[in-house]
Design an enzyme around this catalytic site. Structure first.
Site, PDB file in Angstrom:
ATOM      1  CB  SER A   1      -0.831  -0.048   1.088  1.00 32.81           C
ATOM      2  OG  SER A   1      -1.608   1.179   1.300  1.00 32.81           O
TER       3      SER A   1
ATOM      4  CE1 TYR B   1      -6.139   5.425  -1.951  1.00 32.82           C
ATOM      5  CE2 TYR B   1      -4.414   4.847  -0.711  1.00 32.82           C
ATOM      6  CZ  TYR B   1      -5.775   4.824  -0.964  1.00 32.82           C
ATOM      7  OH  TYR B   1      -6.767   4.130  -0.267  1.00 32.82           O
TER       8      TYR B   1
ATOM      9  CB  THR C   1      -6.754   2.870  -4.901  1.00 27.39           C
ATOM     10  OG1 THR C   1      -5.766   1.779  -4.460  1.00 27.39           O
ATOM     11  CG2 THR C   1      -8.055   2.947  -4.288  1.00 27.39           C
TER      12      THR C   1
ATOM     13  CE  LYS D   1      -7.766  -2.876  -3.987  1.00 23.63           C
ATOM     14  NZ  LYS D   1      -8.364  -1.833  -2.910  1.00 23.63           N
TER      15      LYS D   1
ATOM     16  CG  HIS E   1     -11.436   0.759  -0.273  1.00 26.05           C
ATOM     17  ND1 HIS E   1     -10.579   1.903  -1.184  1.00 26.05           N
ATOM     18  CD2 HIS E   1     -10.500   0.785   0.916  1.00 26.05           C
ATOM     19  CE1 HIS E   1      -9.671   2.322  -0.548  1.00 26.05           C
ATOM     20  NE2 HIS E   1      -9.417   1.532   0.695  1.00 26.05           N
TER      21      HIS E   1
END
Lengths: 361, 361, 361, 361
Positions: B107, B131, B157, B227, B251
Site C-alpha cells: 500500500s 494513490y 486505487t 482497483k 475497498h
C-alpha cells in the site's frame, strides 16, 4: 425408544449416546457445512400438490429398483465404520434392512466383510459400495467377494479422489480407533493386520476416469451405479459409459462444501439420463414427504444414511428397523394424501417450487 | 497456532490480540456495513457444480497473472498500516508472501517504504498500490521508488476521492498513532517528519479521470491495474484507457456502503473486459471454495486482505504464511473435487446461482 | 449529542427521552407493522453501482424542487403534534429546517399555527400539509392562512379517509393530552376552545375524489402535491387532475398495513408521471445512501419525518438540524463516491436490485 | 376481554386457558408444521395496492355467498369437538356467528347434532361439513338431518382419506375424552353409546372419487362445496362434477405437511374455476388485510377456524363474536383505505407479490 416418533427424535437420541468425536464424525460435513445444511433444507424448497378424490382405498410403497422389488423406494446408504455407533454394526443394519424388506448398500469401509454380512443375514438383499484402488487386483478382489456373497449391484463412489476437509474431526481430534480395521480391504490385500483408513485412502485410485468406469462395467455382470453425480453432464456420461444408473449425491456434504444440495440437482440429472438408467438420490432425506418429493422429481428411489445410523446408535438393529418403518409409514401416508396408490404415480405435476419468504417484522 | 484450522479461526485469534480501536479499524466497514457483510455472503450465493471421473491424479494451483507465474491465484491485497497489528508489519507480510510463492501488493499507506520491503525480502514478488496526488511530482516519486525497487505492477486505487464513513472508528475514537507516519509519502514529499493520514488524504487528487489514467499508463512501462471497479461500464473503460486489467473491489466495504458485493459484480466485469485485460477481485474471500467460485466466474486471481492481516496479527509472518498456505490447500482440494487439474480448467459451467431459502417454522 | 453519529443513534436517544405512549405514537405503525418495517428494509433491497474516475473535485447536494432551490433533496415531512416531543415543537423544527436550507412541510395537525411558524422563522421555506374538511370553508380558511403566511405549496394528504389501526396506542392507552389542540383547525373553525384530534378527524371529508382535487387545484395558484400515492395508476391520475406532483407515501406505515414499501412503488410512480410533475417519496429513509437510491430511481427529493422528530426529541431545534446536516453530509459522500457532482447525475444505471439471500448454516 | 385487540391476542388468551393436550390438538399441524406456518406467512407474501381519492364515504363488508347475503365475506370454518374448549361448544359458536350475521359451517365431528344447533339458534345461517361413510346410508342420514334442520349447503371434505401425522398429539398423548362422542354420527348409525373418533374414521370411505361426488350432488338440492382442493386441476374437476364451488384448503396444515399454503394456491384455483362456481379459502387468515388479499385474488369469501375457536376458548360465544366483529372491522378499514366501497371492488390490480428480503448484517 417408543417415544421416538420421527427421524429428528432418533438423531437426538443418538446424539445423547455417542461421544463428541464419533458424533462429529458421522454428523459433520466439509468446510462450513453449507452443503450439509442445504441437503436437508432443499427438500423443503419444494411443495406438494396433492390430488383429491383419486378413489384409492389402499396404498402400496413397494416398487422396483434395478429390476427387483423392494418394500419401499427407500434404501440404506453406504456408511463406513458402523461398529463405531453400535457393536452390532453392519450386521445389525443388515438385519434391520432385511426386516424392512429393502436393500442395504454395504460400504467398502465397513467393519464387517461382505461375506460375513451375507452369512449372518442370508435373507437380506444387498449392494456393495466400491472404492477403486490403484492396484486393480484389490478392486477385483473386493468385487469378487461381493459377487460371491450374492450382492446384486455395485455402487461406485466417484466423488472422493481426495477426502474432504472435515473440521469437526480436526477440532475433536477424532480418529478411527486403532483396532477397527477395514476387513474387506485387508482381505483383498491379503493383509494379516488391521489397515487404517489413512492407508486405505492412500491405496485408492484418485485418477478414475470414464474409461475406468466403462472397463469396470464390462468386467462384471452386476449392474453398476455411479455414486456422486452432481451435474446433468455427468449423469448423461454415466449411462453412456455402461452404468445402470446413478446416485445423485454429494457424499452427505462431507466432500466439497458449497456444492449444490442433491434436491437441487435431481431434476437436471433425471432429464439428462432420459430413462436410460436408474436415478437414485441421497442427502437430507428426513421425512416421508422428502421421499415423495424426490420421487415426484423423477428419482426411482432414495438412500438414507444418517437416519438409519441414528437408529442403529439409539437402539441397535431394532432402532434402525424402526427408522425404516417410520419412513415407510410416512411415505405411505404421503402417497395416500397425494391421491397416489403407488410410488410410480407421483409425477412432476405433484410438486412446485416453494416461494421465497418475505420480510416480517 | 496449530489449532487454527481456517480463516475464521485466524480472525478470532486476531480479534483476541488486538485492542478494540485497531480491530475496528481493520475489521470495520462504511455505514451500516451492509456491503461489508454482503462481500462474504455473496460468494455463498453461488454453488459449485463439480465434475467427476476427470482422471486427474495431481492438481496444481499455480497459474499466471500479468504474464508471470504465481504459486496460486491468491494474492495479498494492499492493506495500510500493517505495523498496527504486528511489529514486523509489511516486511513480515512480504516474507510470508514470498514463502507462499505469490505476489504482495504494497500500500501507499504502508508503514514501510517500498525500497525497504524490497531490500528486506529481495526474493519476493511485489506490486505497488498507488494513490494519485494533486502534485504529480509526488505521484511520480512514489512510482519511481516502486519501479526502482523491482515492483512489477501498479495498482491504482480509484474508489477513494473521499474517505468512507467508518462508524466503528467514530465510536472507538481510534486514530493512527502519532509516530506511525506514511514513509513512502514522506519520502516523495521530502518531508523530514511523520505525515499523518489526514494530511496524506488531503494531498491526494480527488478529481481523477480516465484521462489521468491514460496519461499514467503511458508514463510507465509497468502494467497498471485499476482497483475499485464496480460496474461493467468502468471495466470496459479501464481497458480502453490503457489499463492492463482491473480489480473488482469495493475497498473491503470501507468506502460506500450499499454498493454491490464484488461477487455480484464479477461476472459483468469479466464480460465487459472481453479478455482485453486481467480481471482480479477482492472482498469477502474466506475459503478455497470462494476462490474456486471467483475463478469459475472468470477472475484471473483474487486478492485477500483481512485474512492475511489476521494471520499477521495472530502469528506474525508465520501466521500470514499459514493463512496463505491454508487457502492454497483449500483451493487445491476444491480443484481436485471439481475434477480440475488447474485453475484454468474452472469455467462458468462449474457454478450456478444458489436458490433462495424458504420458510421454515 | 456529539456522540450521535447517525439517524439510528438519534432514534435511540429519543427513545430514551420519551415516555412509552408518546414514543409509541410516533414510532408505531398500523396492524402488525409489516409496512412500517418494510419501508426501512426496502431501500436496502437496492444496491448502488458507483462510477469511478468521474473527474469531480466538488460535489453539491443543492437541487431544485418545484422550481425553487433547496440545499439538498431532503425535505422535512409533515408530522403532527411536534410539541409532544419538545416544547419548541414546530417552531424548533422550522428553525432547524431553515438553518439547513431546506423546506419544512407543516402539518394541519401541528401544534402551532402556520402564521405563527412563519412569524417565528420568517427566513424559512415552508409547504402546508392539508387535510380536506367536509365544510369547504374550513379547508379554504386553512389554505388561506398558509398562503397568506408565505407557504409555497400545498401537500394534500389523500390516504386517510379513516385512521389506521395503531395497536401501540391501543396498548399504551396513549391519547393526545387535553390541552394540546389543533390551532390551525381551531382558527379555521373560529373555535375558542381546543379541538381534539378525534373531533378534527370527524370533520374531515372521507369521500375525497379526483374531482375534489381538480377543484382544489383550480382554486389556488400554489402548486399542489398529492401525498399518499401508492400506485402507477394514481400517480398518473394525480398529474392529470391538476397536481404539480405527488408524494409516494404510505403515511409512514401508519394507515393500512401490508401495503407496499414506498421504495418498491417509486419506480412505477416515476414511470407513470412521465415527467409531468414532481415525484417525492417518504418512508424509511435513514441514510444518505437511501436518499441516493431514491434519486437514482427517479425521485426529485425525499421527505424525512421520524428522523428529524428524533432529532427534535433528542436535542430540540439543534438536534433536528444535526439530523438534517448528517443526512446531507451522507448524501454528499454518496454522490462523491458514486462519481456524481450533483443529485441530478444519479440515474437508474446507478442502482440494481439486491439479490435474495441464501441458506447459511 | 376488552384488552384483546387482535386475533393474536385471542390466540394468546386461549393458550393460557387450555391445557397442553387440547391446545396442541387445535393449534397443531402435521409433521414439521411447515404448511401450518406457511398458511399464515403466505398471506404476507402479497402486498396491497390501495387506490386513493375513490370518493366513497361509506364502506360495506356485506356480500353474497352461494346466492345469499352475509354481513361479511368471512365465514366460520368447520372445527371438530368445540366443547373441548368451552362448554357452550358449537351452540356458542352458532350464537356468535348468527349475531355477526354470517354463516357457520358445522362439522360432522361436532359435539352437538345439527338439529340441536338449529333448534338452539334458529335465526342462524348454517352449512354442514360432511364426511362420506362407507355405508351410504350413514352419509344419507347425516345429510338428511342437516337438510331437515335448514342447513343451506354441504361442504364435503375430500382431503382426509387418512388422518395426518399430528406429532403434538403424539407427544402430549392427547386423546378425545371418553364421554365426548360424535352425536351426529351416533344418530346416523342408530348407536346408543358414544362413538369414538377412531371408530368414526374407521367407518369413513377412504376411496372417494369424482364419481362419488357427482352422485352426491345429484342426490341433493343443496349446493355442494368441495373442501380440500389444492390444485387447479381439482378445482376444475370439482365444478365439472356437480359442485357449486370449492374451498381451497389444506385442512389447516393438519393433513399432509409440505403442501402449498392456501394463499399460494388460490389464484390458480380461481383461474381454473373460471366463474363456474364459488371459490372459498381457509388457512392462516388472521387479519382483515389477509381477507382483503384473498378477495383481491378472486376468493368469494374466506373461512376462519382457529381464530373463532380461540375466541370461543377465551370468552365463550361472546369471545367468538368479538373475533368475528374484529375481523369485520379490520376488513372494513382495509376496504376503505383501498378505496373500495364493497368487497366486490377488490381486484387483482389491488395486490402484488412482495419482494424477497435481502441480506442485512
Amino acid at each position: 425408544m417408543d417415544n421416538l416418533i420421527n427421524v429428528a427424535d432418533f438423531e437426538q437420541a443418538a446424539a445423547e449416546k455417542l461421544d463428541a468425536g464419533v458424533r462429529g464424525y458421522f454428523a459433520g460435513g466439509a468446510g462450513d457445512e453449507v452443503t450439509l445444511g442445504e441437503n436437508v433444507a432443499a427438500w423443503r424448497r419444494w411443495r406438494l400438490r396433492p390430488r383429491m378424490l383419486a378413489g384409492h382405498a389402499q396404498w402400496r410403497t413397494a416398487t422396483e429398483v434395478l429390476g427387483a422389488e423392494v418394500s419401499m423406494p427407500i434404501l440404506v446408504a453406504p456408511v463406513a465404520y458402523q461398529r463405531l455407533v453400535d457393536e452390532e454394526g453392519e450386521i445389525g443394519m443388515a438385519q434391520a434392512t432385511a426386516e424392512a424388506g429393502t436393500v442395504m448398500c454395504l460400504s467398502t469401509l465397513a467393519t464387517t466383510r461382505p461375506s460375513e454380512v451375507a452369512a449372518a443375514v442370508p435373507e437380506g438383499r444387498r449392494w456393495f459400495q466400491l472404492y477403486c484402488f490403484k492396484d486393480e487386483m484389490v478392486t477385483r478382489a473386493l468385487m469378487d467377494e461381493a459377487i460371491d456373497s450374492g450382492f446384486e449391484a455395485l455402487v461406485v463412489t466417484v466423488d472422493a479422489p481426495r477426502g474432504g476437509k472435515r473440521e469437526r474431526d480436526l477440532r475433536t481430534g477424532f480418529r478411527i480407533p486403532e483396532g477397527l480395521g477395514v476387513p474387506s480391504v485387508e482381505a483383498a490385500l491379503g493383509s494379516e493386520r488391521a489397515v487404517t483408513i489413512e492407508e486405505t485412502f492412500g491405496l485408492m485410485e484418485p485418477a478414475l476416469s470414464w474409461t475406468h468406469l466403462e472397463e469396470l462395467a464390462s468386467d462384471t455382470a452386476l449392474p453398476i451405479l455411479v455414486k456422486g453425480v452432481l451435474t446433468a453432464e455427468d449423469a448423461a456420461l454415466a449411462v453412456e459409459h455402461g452404468a445402470a444408473g446413478i446416485v445423485v449425491s454429494n457424499h452427505g456434504g462431507r466432500q466439497l462444501d458449497c456444492v449444490q444440495a442433491t434436491a437441487d440437482v435431481l431434476s437436471e440429472a433425471v432429464d439428462a439420463v432420459e430413462g436410460r438408467g436408474a436415478v437414485l438420490v441421497d442427502g437430507g432425506i428426513r421425512r416421508g414427504t422428502d421421499v415423495a418429493i424426490a420421487l415426484a422429481l423423477g428419482a426411482d428411489a432414495v438412500l438414507v444414511g444418517r437416519p438409519v445410523l441414528w437408529g442403529l446408535a439409539a437402539g441397535g438393529a431394532e432402532g434402525a428397523r424402526r427408522v425404516l418403518e417410520l419412513l415407510r409409514g410416512e411415505l405411505e401416508l404421503a402417497l395416500s394424501l397425494c391421491g397416489c396408490a403407488s410410488p410410480a404415480e407421483l409425477t412432476r405435476a405433484h410438486v412446485i417450487r416453494a416461494p421465497a419468504p418475505v420480510y416480517s417484522a
